[in-house]
Write a protein that holds these residues in place. Structure first.
Motif, short mmCIF file in Angstrom:
data_model
loop_
_atom_site.label_atom_id
_atom_site.label_comp_id
_atom_site.label_asym_id
_atom_site.label_seq_id
_atom_site.Cartn_x
_atom_site.Cartn_y
_atom_site.Cartn_z
N ASP A 1 -3.12 -4.16 3.74
CA ASP A 1 -4.54 -4.23 4.12
C ASP A 1 -5.09 -2.82 4.03
O ASP A 1 -4.70 -1.94 4.81
CB ASP A 1 -4.69 -4.79 5.54
N ALA A 2 -5.97 -2.58 3.08
CA ALA A 2 -6.53 -1.26 2.79
C ALA A 2 -5.41 -0.23 2.62
O ALA A 2 -5.22 0.67 3.44
CB ALA A 2 -7.51 -0.82 3.87
N PRO A 3 -4.58 -0.39 1.56
CA PRO A 3 -3.45 0.52 1.35
C PRO A 3 -3.93 1.95 1.06
O PRO A 3 -5.09 2.18 0.71
CB PRO A 3 -2.77 -0.07 0.12
N ASP A 4 -3.00 2.88 1.24
CA ASP A 4 -3.31 4.27 0.90
C ASP A 4 -3.56 4.40 -0.60
O ASP A 4 -4.39 5.20 -1.03
CB ASP A 4 -2.15 5.19 1.29
N ARG A 5 -2.84 3.58 -1.37
CA ARG A 5 -2.97 3.64 -2.83
C ARG A 5 -2.63 2.28 -3.42
O ARG A 5 -1.65 1.66 -3.03
CB ARG A 5 -2.00 4.70 -3.37
N PHE A 6 -3.45 1.81 -4.36
CA PHE A 6 -3.18 0.59 -5.12
C PHE A 6 -3.61 0.88 -6.54
O PHE A 6 -4.80 1.09 -6.82
CB PHE A 6 -3.92 -0.61 -4.55
N VAL A 7 -2.62 0.93 -7.45
CA VAL A 7 -2.90 1.33 -8.83
C VAL A 7 -2.11 0.48 -9.83
O VAL A 7 -1.12 -0.14 -9.48
CB VAL A 7 -2.54 2.82 -9.08
N LEU B 1 2.57 -10.49 -3.79
CA LEU B 1 1.95 -9.24 -3.36
C LEU B 1 0.50 -9.58 -3.03
O LEU B 1 -0.21 -10.12 -3.88
CB LEU B 1 2.02 -8.19 -4.47
N ARG B 2 0.07 -9.29 -1.80
CA ARG B 2 -1.31 -9.54 -1.38
C ARG B 2 -1.90 -8.21 -0.90
O ARG B 2 -1.35 -7.57 -0.01
CB ARG B 2 -1.37 -10.57 -0.27
N VAL B 3 -3.02 -7.81 -1.52
CA VAL B 3 -3.66 -6.54 -1.20
C VAL B 3 -5.13 -6.78 -0.87
O VAL B 3 -5.81 -7.52 -1.59
CB VAL B 3 -3.54 -5.55 -2.39
N ARG B 4 -5.59 -6.18 0.21
CA ARG B 4 -7.00 -6.26 0.61
C ARG B 4 -7.61 -4.87 0.39
O ARG B 4 -7.13 -3.88 0.93
CB ARG B 4 -7.14 -6.70 2.06
N LEU B 5 -8.69 -4.82 -0.41
CA LEU B 5 -9.31 -3.55 -0.80
C LEU B 5 -10.78 -3.53 -0.44
O LEU B 5 -11.45 -4.56 -0.53
CB LEU B 5 -9.19 -3.36 -2.32
N THR B 6 -11.30 -2.36 -0.12
CA THR B 6 -12.74 -2.20 0.01
C THR B 6 -13.34 -2.31 -1.38
O THR B 6 -12.63 -2.19 -2.39
CB THR B 6 -13.09 -0.83 0.61
#
Length: 196
Positions: free
Chosen positions: A9-15, A145-150
């Protein structure tokens, strides 16, 4: 065995990034937060499709909100991330299915990448039924893999992902297939070999 979900949830880095030389690159999505890193492998076309769909979804969010959503029109320059993937790159799984959604309440982009699963079926209907059951099985489904981003982080991800995809071998001006350093047999030239 219960489903393994790598949640950020709002990771430091997602690339999106690569390992290897152009023409032999392996593509990865990598999320990092609080000292942990998750890397999943996928195809170049999946990276390109994900980046394009993220931009399209964010554009739609901005349009529907009348410009009031916290989503920039373009990726802010200060969020430009050109660093390589975190090492060592340890693949958790190979991506099969991806999904995107916008959480309007929390104003977050949700990116899901689910592991590739081989299904045995006797007919197209059986295969479709098996796929549907697998996607709906929250308890025993394949790893995800589940990622929540702004909105800002999502724009930055999409920009970098498209740059990574386009950093490979240049396309042939006639057929758009990648040019190899050893030369290129262009189907539009009836097999005539062009040197790069």
């Amino acid at each position: 065995m219960s489903r393994q979900v790598f949640f950020y949830d709002a990771p430091d880095r997602f690339v999106a990034g690569t390992v290897g030389l152009p023409g032999r690159r392996s593509f990865y999505l990598q999320a990092t937060a609080a000292g942990r890193t998750t890397s999943v492998a996928l195809e170049k076309t999946q990276v390109a499709a994900l980046a394009e769909r993220i931009d399209e979804l964010l554009d739609e969010v901005v349009r529907r909100s009348g410009g009031n959503a916290p989503v920039p029109a373009v990726s802010p320059a200060e969020l430009s991330d050109t660093a390589p993937l975190e090492s060592p790159v340890e693949e958790e799984f190979r991506v099969g299915t991806m999904a995107l959604a916008w959480d309007g309440e929390d104003e977050r982009m949700i990116v899901e990448a689910q592991a590739l699963v081989e299904l045995d079926a006797d007919s197209e209907e059986d295969l479709a039924d098996a796929e549907e059951r697998l996607l709906q099985d929250d308890e025993n489904g394949p790893p995800m893999l589940r990622v929540r981003l702004t909105g800002t982080m999502a724009r930055a991800f999409a920009k970098r992902a498209l740059e990574v995809v386009n950093a490979g071998r240049p396309p042939c001006p006639l057929c758009s297939l990648p040019l190899d350093p050893e030369g290129h047999v262009c189907p539009r030239q009836n097999g005539y070999r062009r040197d790069a």
